[in-house]
Design a protein around this motif. Structure first.
Motif: not given
Lengths: 447, 447
Positions: A327, A330-331, A334, B261, B264-266, B286
């Motif tokens: 995770n 990925t943040q 991204t 975003y 991508a969980q932010m 997150w």
């Protein structure tokens, strides 16, 4: 005044007519819609539903509707027309839309159609450029002015010769050699004193783009300057065409969709309710590639099977270390991919980005590591387990930060779309590092 | 003719001047840039680098630059200006940009600034609407026409009273009660016979939007019809303002970034190189939420610790079952979220989507399951292990398909942005189901 129609409602009306075999009523209803709405409705009908409608619309009506569709839908409708009919429709479409449709055709068919079209001369040049370049999305240029005309003469010229011009964004001014020397907005033409010369009101500093510029770059340029159109020129500054704001909106939407789908590891051509065979082609290869990298992570775990057999509690926390690292990676990835796409970040910023993200990763790792460590300690009544998981978490967050920065920027350097392949590399790194840190620390400190 | 400048190069030039303390040269260089480029350069400089430049630019020059920035950058620059200077700059900005900037200010400061601004009457009404609605992004309307004017009269009227109008997209026609009755494009005004009446050339079927319409819906509407602007009206059809195509491009970019975003969980406010504290606030919560759902997956694994202690090989394949399920679920969820955003899918399509995705999931599951099963069999020389993993994979692909469809559509139904929370629910389902299927089958068939 009218409200925009709700497409779902329009679709229901058409289907109701069709079910009651009131074909003429369905066709009349579609004729009454804005062509953009008619395009959406026709595109959403099943092929067999729309066939009788297509047959009844005139070639003019069809051209007006089809030119507002995206390429896939255009091609689907074209496949339902007989050859001669398609030629008639193509002749009546705006040249850039006709070129888009022809671009979807097999080469042989494209050549036959072009040979039979009356106005092929306007369309053929547009087919020379790759579809995702300025040349590929440009429209033909409308009326052009000379610098020594007065405003009154220009207006008279336009009224006389371009009465039926459907699209007009800017007026371009050419010299006697046909080279672009200035641009006049419709606004300034309207607001200028009729006696002024065009050269007095034109802007001589025209921002132009070459025909081979990538469509996304063209789109960002137009957006940056809030233009309504950008002229496309050759090396001698001859005007080849214009890219208009409505096409730019389509490009930006298309590029955003492409990035979203690629980041989710599927083909950018994915579309809801595409034929099943197509959906599998768009998704399965990505799953298979992922599978191979997942085996890398498995191989790491496999090295520690004897450790896990003696401390099976490690298996319980495996998903947490790898998942959180994935995770966090990925943040970071991204934000890199999107900033690259929006032109807010460049490969030369790598060191700055690395320092920044490693710091964020360290702080995230300390926070999450402490939390997970405490939970593990309390849950399994094992303080050393807490230490192992906390340390592994911090290590994996740092690995995630490095991978999240380096992978997209290196892909960009070697001219691969960072959205295309970043996800897979970043999660591979966080899986492999996460399991390795956690299980090796576990076998050292827990056994 | 000019090529668009490369922003990185412009930034380097400015920094070079600043390093050599040639402030005047830096300011002159910025004056020579297109205001859109000057805006980008100023925004990218560090606050202490740009302060001397801000001080030397006139209020007109600053207004021209600042109004082209996004809200965050505007606010950052505004914080570096003294109160009185800020009032002067705000007065010289386009009203909609001034309203955007004021919208970023604390309420007390906003009220003081408005009280001191000479033209607050144009700006204050724009502040009444939430920033992400049609009212929040609309610009003031320019010149308006009457239906009985001739084209020649209209042109004369515009030249006389609106000589300096900077933005002109369409001309709106009002009745004597100030209600919108038609729209005239600049193109048709230019191409029309000067003796024609405005009502002959106007389009009476104006598509309008209410002030409280969501900005994304407005943007999609404008894009659908290829308009350059959309009029915003109140319930009695009085014209309140217009939303223009350049603002729509910004909205579409912003909404795409927000979705990317959130998927991508932010936080959607994430930005590269924001202050570290901000970056943590955008990401850490997150990760923590994810952590809690990861513990659900851990709890499932924990149930099977004794199984794993006896067959540690199961731990080796845990990442594959859960990972592939997560990837497949993400593919389905992403196509749902994007199709919802683009208006290609509606909640009422749930059953059709479910049937479709379950079929795709089953086929993907059969293909991947067979492949993984074979590899497991060969690698670990254990055919039953292959059977266990293949069955678990098929089961998890089906769970992924169901979660990928149901989660975004249910979130949409209850009016939560599907991009916001889909990822977390979908991966929780695929982790929990994946581990449960695999470990329970393993403890049944392998022990």
């Amino acid at each position: 005044m009218v409200d925009a129609i709700v497409l779902e409602d329009a679709l229901k009306v058409v289907r109701l007519f069709l079910e009651q075999e009131q074909i003429e009523e369905a066709v009349d209803y579609i004729r009454g819609l804005h062509p953009s709405d008619a395009a959406e409705v026709l595109a959403r009908l099943e092929p067999e539903e729309r066939l009788p409608i297509i047959r009844r619309l005139s070639s003019e009506e069809l051209a007006d509707i089809v030119e507002r569709m995206d390429e896939d839908d255009m091609a689907a409708i074209a496949r339902q027309m007989q050859h001669e009919r398609l030629v008639h429709v193509l002749e009546r479409m705006e040249p850039d839309a006709a070129a888009d449709l022809l671009g979807e055709m097999p080469d042989v068919e494209k050549a036959t159609l072009l040979a039979e079209m009356a106005d092929a001369g306007e369309v053929a040049p547009l087919l020379e450029y790759p579809p995702d370049t300025a040349g590929g999305i440009m429209n033909r240029v409308g009326p052009m002015l000379r610098r020594h005309m007065t405003v009154a003469e220009a207006l008279e010229f336009l009224r006389r010769h371009y009465k039926d011009e459907r699209e007009l964004y800017y007026l371009y001014v050419l010299d006697r050699h046909g080279r672009l020397v200035g641009v006049v907005s419709l606004r300034s033409l309207i607001l200028a004193d009729p006696h002024q010369k065009i050269e007095e009101i034109m802007n001589p500093e025209v921002i132009t783009v070459p025909a081979d510029m990538d469509q996304e770059e063209v789109a960002r340029l137009l957006a940056r300057y809030d233009f309504l159109a950008l002229p496309v020129v050759d090396e001698e500054n001859h005007l080849l065409g214009i890219v208009t704001v409505d096409d730019v909106i389509d490009v930006l939407e298309e590029e955003a969709t492409e990035d979203i789908y690629r980041l989710a590891q599927m083909s950018e051509h994915s579309e809801i309710f595409s034929p099943i065979r197509q959906a599998l082609a768009n998704r399965l290869p990505w799953l298979v590639v992922n599978l191979f990298t997942a085996f890398l992570a498995s191989a790491v775990v496999s090295l520690f099977e004897s450790t896990i057999a003696r401390a099976a509690v490690l298996a319980t926390f495996m998903p947490i270390v790898a998942g959180q690292g994935g995770n966090a990676g990925t943040q970071t990835m991204t934000i890199m991919v999107r900033s690259l796409a929006l032109g807010e970040l460049d490969v030369q910023d790598m060191w700055r980005a690395l320092r920044y993200e490693v710091l964020v990763g360290l702080l995230n790792g300390l926070a999450i590591g402490l939390l997970v460590g405490l939970v593990a300690w309390v849950w399994k009544a094992n303080p050393m387990l807490g230490v192992v998981i906390a340390l592994a978490m911090i290590g994996n967050m740092l690995a995630a930060a490095v991978a999240g920065v380096v992978v997209p920027l290196v892909l960009k350097m070697v001219r691969v779309d960072p959205a295309l392949a970043s996800s897979i590399f970043v999660t591979t790194v966080t899986d492999v590092c996460g399991f390795f840190f956690f299980l090796s620390l576990g076998s050292w400190l827990l056994l």
